[in-house]
Design a protein around this motif. Structure first.
Motif, mmCIF file in Angstrom:
data_model
loop_
_atom_site.group_PDB
_atom_site.id
_atom_site.type_symbol
_atom_site.label_atom_id
_atom_site.label_comp_id
_atom_site.label_asym_id
_atom_site.label_seq_id
_atom_site.Cartn_x
_atom_site.Cartn_y
_atom_site.Cartn_z
ATOM 1 N N ALA A 122 0.586 -1.035 -0.055
ATOM 2 C CA ALA A 122 0.248 0.057 -0.029
ATOM 3 C C ALA A 122 0.922 1.260 0.248
ATOM 4 C CB ALA A 122 -0.845 0.026 1.272
ATOM 5 N N GLY A 123 1.883 1.100 0.753
ATOM 6 C CA GLY A 123 2.883 2.410 0.918
ATOM 7 C C GLY A 123 3.556 2.800 -0.621
ATOM 8 N N THR B 131 8.021 5.712 13.847
ATOM 9 C CA THR B 131 7.555 6.600 14.673
ATOM 10 C C THR B 131 7.321 8.051 13.704
ATOM 11 O OG1 THR B 131 9.844 7.464 15.194
ATOM 12 C CG2 THR B 131 8.684 6.197 16.900
ATOM 13 N N ASP B 132 8.037 8.108 12.510
ATOM 14 C CA ASP B 132 7.817 9.369 11.829
ATOM 15 C C ASP B 132 7.809 8.834 10.338
ATOM 16 O OD1 ASP B 132 10.480 8.644 11.282
ATOM 17 O OD2 ASP B 132 11.277 10.846 11.698
ATOM 18 N N SER B 133 7.894 7.696 9.906
ATOM 19 C CA SER B 133 7.693 7.290 8.573
ATOM 20 C C SER B 133 6.318 6.886 7.974
ATOM 21 C CB SER B 133 8.795 6.129 8.132
ATOM 22 O OG SER B 133 8.183 5.047 8.788
ATOM 23 N N HIS B 134 5.326 6.589 8.746
ATOM 24 C CA HIS B 134 4.111 5.780 8.346
ATOM 25 C C HIS B 134 4.451 4.664 7.569
ATOM 26 C CE1 HIS B 134 0.028 5.743 7.999
ATOM 27 N NE2 HIS B 134 -0.073 6.314 6.936
ATOM 28 N N ILE B 135 3.915 4.919 6.053
ATOM 29 C CA ILE B 135 4.100 3.633 5.263
ATOM 30 C C ILE B 135 4.537 4.432 3.869
ATOM 31 C CG2 ILE B 135 2.639 1.998 5.964
ATOM 32 C CD1 ILE B 135 0.683 2.607 4.018
ATOM 33 N N ARG C 281 11.051 5.299 2.718
ATOM 34 C CA ARG C 281 11.332 4.846 4.077
ATOM 35 C C ARG C 281 10.100 3.969 4.734
ATOM 36 N NH1 ARG C 281 12.038 6.898 9.386
ATOM 37 N NH2 ARG C 281 11.675 8.888 8.768
ATOM 38 N N GLY C 282 9.016 4.367 4.589
ATOM 39 C CA GLY C 282 7.771 3.767 5.098
ATOM 40 C C GLY C 282 7.727 2.487 4.615
ATOM 41 N N VAL C 283 7.907 2.312 3.228
ATOM 42 C CA VAL C 283 7.828 0.820 2.650
ATOM 43 C C VAL C 283 8.984 -0.025 3.395
ATOM 44 C CG1 VAL C 283 7.912 -0.397 0.603
ATOM 45 C CG2 VAL C 283 6.741 1.773 0.656
#
Length: 202
Positions: A20-21, A165-169, A173-175
């Motif tokens: 999804a990210g 904590t700050d990347s979500h998806i 970076r979130g992926v």
């Protein structure tokens, strides 16, 4: 077979979130508002399932002593994450997307979305830190039985948790954070496969 099942249960949610990210809109605008809202609606039941990678290895943990207390802390942290990170998804995802989509065409959308972002980010950070606490408590609960075999998974999960904590998806970076969770949960499942307890010293 039990280990394969546990790996599948633990990695399913982070792999779905990573996918999804990769298609998550990079920003919220009138053009992306509908996709933004629909994606967060679809992910609403998925984010809480990230805790399965912790809860499955903790199933049937003994109640007495430090391991039992740590298990209770891990379950509490997992519940706290699920509750508050769902709040982020609902406020900064669904609510913000809906508000921007239906804002008047001449309205400045920045004052509309940023207060929702602020509230959502506060909820999300609380949830993400609760997940880190759950990971640490899981290590304490599992180490007496499984020893050093849980350490690789725990280390990977702590790195992924801090990034979360700050990347979500969001890509990239979130992926990578979600892929890190998948790897950590797989290592943890492999490290807690059925085995004899570590012998105690006389």
């Amino acid at each position: 077979m039990l280990t394969i099942r546990n790996i599948a249960l633990g990695t399913a949610a982070p792999l779905m979130l990573a996918a999804a990210g990769a298609v998550h809109p990079h920003g919220l605008s009138r053009a992306t508002a509908s996709d933004w809202t629909q994606l967060h609606i679809a992910l609403l039941p998925v984010f809480p399932l990230l805790t399965l990678g912790i809860l499955v290895p903790l199933w049937h943990r003994p109640r007495p002593g430090l391991a039992g207390f740590a298990t209770a802390v891990a379950w509490t942290g997992a519940f706290t994450y699920a509750a508050f990170y769902t709040g982020l998804d609902a406020v900064a995802g669904i609510a913000a997307g809906t508000a921007v989509e239906h804002a008047a065409g001449t309205a400045n959308i920045e004052p509309i979305k940023h207060p929702l972002y602020d509230v959502g980010d506060s909820l999300g950070q609380l949830g993400a830190f609760a997940l880190i606490i759950a990971v640490v408590a899981t290590a304490v609960a599992l180490f007496p039985k499984h020893g050093a075999r849980v350490i690789p998974g725990i280390v990977v999960l702590l790195v992924a948790g801090w990034s979360f904590t700050d990347s979500h998806i969001f890509w990239p970076r979130g992926v990578w954070t979600m892929l890190g969770f998948a790897l950590g949960f797989a290592l943890l499942a492999a490290g807690t496969r059925r085995s004899k307890s570590i012998p105690r010293r006389a």
